[in-house]
Scaffold this motif. Structure first.
Motif, mmCIF file in Angstrom:
data_model
loop_
_atom_site.group_PDB
_atom_site.id
_atom_site.type_symbol
_atom_site.label_atom_id
_atom_site.label_comp_id
_atom_site.label_asym_id
_atom_site.label_seq_id
_atom_site.Cartn_x
_atom_site.Cartn_y
_atom_site.Cartn_z
ATOM 1 N N ASP A 258 0.823 -1.207 0.000
ATOM 2 C CA ASP A 258 0.000 0.000 0.000
ATOM 3 C C ASP A 258 0.855 1.254 0.000
ATOM 4 O OD1 ASP A 258 -2.112 1.687 0.080
ATOM 5 O OD2 ASP A 258 -2.781 1.177 2.087
ATOM 6 N N VAL A 263 3.668 -1.820 5.990
ATOM 7 C CA VAL A 263 3.244 -3.202 6.196
ATOM 8 C C VAL A 263 1.858 -3.448 5.616
ATOM 9 C CG1 VAL A 263 4.655 -3.471 8.246
ATOM 10 C CG2 VAL A 263 2.306 -2.645 8.476
ATOM 11 N N GLN A 264 1.236 -2.392 5.094
ATOM 12 C CA GLN A 264 -0.093 -2.534 4.517
ATOM 13 C C GLN A 264 0.004 -3.040 3.084
ATOM 14 O OE1 GLN A 264 -2.910 -1.941 6.303
ATOM 15 N NE2 GLN A 264 -1.643 -1.472 8.075
ATOM 16 N N CYS A 265 -1.009 -3.762 2.659
ATOM 17 C CA CYS A 265 -1.038 -4.218 1.272
ATOM 18 C C CYS A 265 -2.475 -4.211 0.758
ATOM 19 C CB CYS A 265 -0.414 -5.602 1.128
ATOM 20 S SG CYS A 265 -0.997 -6.853 2.279
ATOM 21 N N THR A 283 -7.846 -5.286 1.752
ATOM 22 C CA THR A 283 -6.615 -4.809 2.360
ATOM 23 C C THR A 283 -6.034 -5.886 3.259
ATOM 24 O OG1 THR A 283 -7.796 -3.828 4.238
ATOM 25 C CG2 THR A 283 -7.403 -2.408 2.329
ATOM 26 N N CYS A 284 -4.738 -5.799 3.479
ATOM 27 C CA CYS A 284 -4.078 -6.753 4.355
ATOM 28 C C CYS A 284 -3.003 -6.030 5.159
ATOM 29 C CB CYS A 284 -3.486 -7.923 3.576
ATOM 30 S SG CYS A 284 -2.520 -7.466 2.124
ATOM 31 N N SER A 285 -2.631 -6.611 6.267
ATOM 32 C CA SER A 285 -1.634 -6.017 7.153
ATOM 33 C C SER A 285 -0.818 -7.121 7.797
ATOM 34 C CB SER A 285 -2.321 -5.154 8.222
ATOM 35 O OG SER A 285 -3.226 -5.938 8.988
ATOM 36 N N ARG A 287 2.376 -7.837 7.391
ATOM 37 C CA ARG A 287 3.146 -8.509 6.332
ATOM 38 C C ARG A 287 2.289 -9.492 5.545
ATOM 39 N NH1 ARG A 287 6.968 -4.820 5.930
ATOM 40 N NH2 ARG A 287 8.079 -4.488 7.889
ATOM 41 N N THR A 291 -5.947 -10.230 6.853
ATOM 42 C CA THR A 291 -6.699 -9.635 5.746
ATOM 43 C C THR A 291 -8.044 -9.121 6.254
ATOM 44 O OG1 THR A 291 -7.554 -11.844 5.179
ATOM 45 C CG2 THR A 291 -5.643 -11.049 3.948
ATOM 46 N N SER A 292 -8.486 -8.032 5.652
ATOM 47 C CA SER A 292 -9.778 -7.448 6.009
ATOM 48 C C SER A 292 -10.883 -8.090 5.180
ATOM 49 C CB SER A 292 -9.750 -5.946 5.761
ATOM 50 O OG SER A 292 -9.638 -5.705 4.359
#
Length: 427
Positions: A258, A263-265, A283-285, A287, A291-292
């Motif tokens: 992101d 560390v966000q993706c 979204t994911c966090s 590493r 996941t959301s």
């Protein structure tokens, strides 16, 4: 005398009939040459024109983008599914080619881009089914979907889909890497499932982790279709896999960071005829481990592959929050979604709101885009430094053109930034 007259009548009829056949043959030949000439002219105009087609969304002029386009010489009747990676020889493209997708003669081809001449090297076959069979010790009848990317140490990883029996639903993923001479070396078959590893495929490149290792997006096609990710350590050893969500019929996830050093993706998914063809963003966090819930976006995904990208903007006054997320996505409509390929900007990730910036290309099929991650000087990617990262000012995009060629477009990052700023200021 009567017999002679009968023979004369028969002969006359035969001559008329033969003349009629000659006329028909002549007409068919003429029609064939007219159609063939028209096809060749159309093919030359459409496939071999190095000028890019650009349709700008509410833009007065496309001059700011100064697009550059190039075509890779076609080594086979059909080509598809390209991937781009930066190498010491320049930008490298991999793609598969053969008589058609899924044919036993499909090979993986390699070509290099020359910035000075805006041209590609002659494609070279680097992998085929018999060779991969020999490497793996297993029978493989066809190949597809090559994926290549660089890790933090500069090593170039290479994954490819292989099928032994049936179609893509019974495929497996094979792991290779490139040596110093950019030749592939076999590492092994990914062990991804209890049922003989069947039905796992790869399509988009990995998310590279700062501490080493990477997260490779995958998808499963047998019976239930769903997206997952595979975690690898710094030595490219598979650690474990994780399903991304409980949505049904989601394929070919594209995953990016992101922001730089964060560390966000973000993950964008290909929808296979479900949820009224709504495209989902996730979204994911941590590493990539957490996941959301997926967010329904304002885009439709009619079973077409898309790819996310992160661009770095505002070089003079660098701010880590000013990286922007873009998406290359098919938006040709329900009847022929792959007829148009466009560049979108992610305006609001919480709402899943994308804004179209421009149309990249149009055709019978313009599909399976790939992005070359924007390069930058990793030694200054820390908040404590006062030096701005030396990022590339170009965005490289490759895609399949009518299943007959691989085409690349190069866009100016600064022009994209200006287009984003204009859209951001619109009310």
């Amino acid at each position: 005398m009567l017999k002679f007259r009968s023979l004369t009548k028969i002969w006359s009829f035969l001559k008329v009939f033969l003349n009629f056949l000659k006329f028909i043959a002549f007409a068919l030949c003429a029609l064939f040459f007219i159609v063939y000439a028209s096809f060749q002219k159309a093919q030359k105009n459409f496939f071999y024109d190095n000028e890019a087609f650009f349709e700008f969304d509410n833009a007065k002029s496309g001059a700011d983008f100064a697009p550059i386009s190039s075509l890779i010489a076609t080594p086979t009747k059909a080509v598809h599914s390209s991937t781009l990676v930066q190498t010491k020889r320049g930008v490298m493209a991999l793609f598969f080619g053969g008589t058609r997708e899924g044919a036993s003669d499909v090979k993986i081809y390699q070509s290099f881009y020359d910035e000075r001449t805006n041209s590609w090297s002659e494609p070279k076959s680097i992998l085929d089914a018999p060779t991969l069979s020999k490497m793996s010790g297993k029978f493989i009848k066809k190949l597809g979907n090559p994926v290549a990317f660089r890790d933090k140490m500069g090593k170039i990883h290479f994954f490819v889909v292989g099928v032994s029996l049936g179609g893509w639903a019974t495929s497996k993923i094979y792991q290779l890497e490139f040596d110093e001479n950019l030749r592939p070396k076999f590492k092994g078959e990914l062990k991804l499932g209890a049922f003989a590893n069947f039905s796992h495929l790869v399509r988009t490149p990995a998310l590279i982790l700062d501490e080493g290792g990477f997260i490779l997006p995958l998808y499963h096609e047998l019976a239930r279709k769903y997206a997952l990710v595979a975690f690898f350590d710094e030595k490219a050893n598979l650690l474990y896999t994780k399903r991304l969500n409980l949505l049904k019929n989601q394929l070919q996830p594209s995953i990016i960071a992101d922001n730089v050093g964060g560390v966000q993706c973000l993950i964008f998914l290909r929808n296979h005829k479900a949820y009224e063809n709504t495209a989902f963003l996730q979204t994911c966090s941590g590493r990539g481990y957490t996941t959301s819930e997926p967010v329904a976006t304002n885009l439709k995904s009619y079973d077409s592959s898309s790819v996310l990208g992160l661009i770095f903007v505002d070089y003079k006054d660098w701010d880590f929050k000013k990286s922007e997320v873009v998406l290359i996505h098919n938006d040709g409509g329900k009847e022929n979604p792959r007829s148009k390929l466009s560049l979108f900007w992610l305006k609001d990730k919480e709402k899943g709101e994308f804004v179209k910036l421009l149309t990249l290309d149009e055709g019978a099929e313009v599909s399976y885009p790939a992005l070359l991650p924007q390069s930058y000087d990793e030694s200054v990617l820390h908040k404590s430094t006062q030096t701005a990262p030396k990022a590339s000012d170009k965005l490289y995009i490759s895609y399949t053109l009518n299943r007959q060629q691989i085409k690349m477009q190069i866009l100016s990052i600064k022009a994209i930034q200006r287009a984003i700023d204009e859209k951001r200021n619109e009310r």
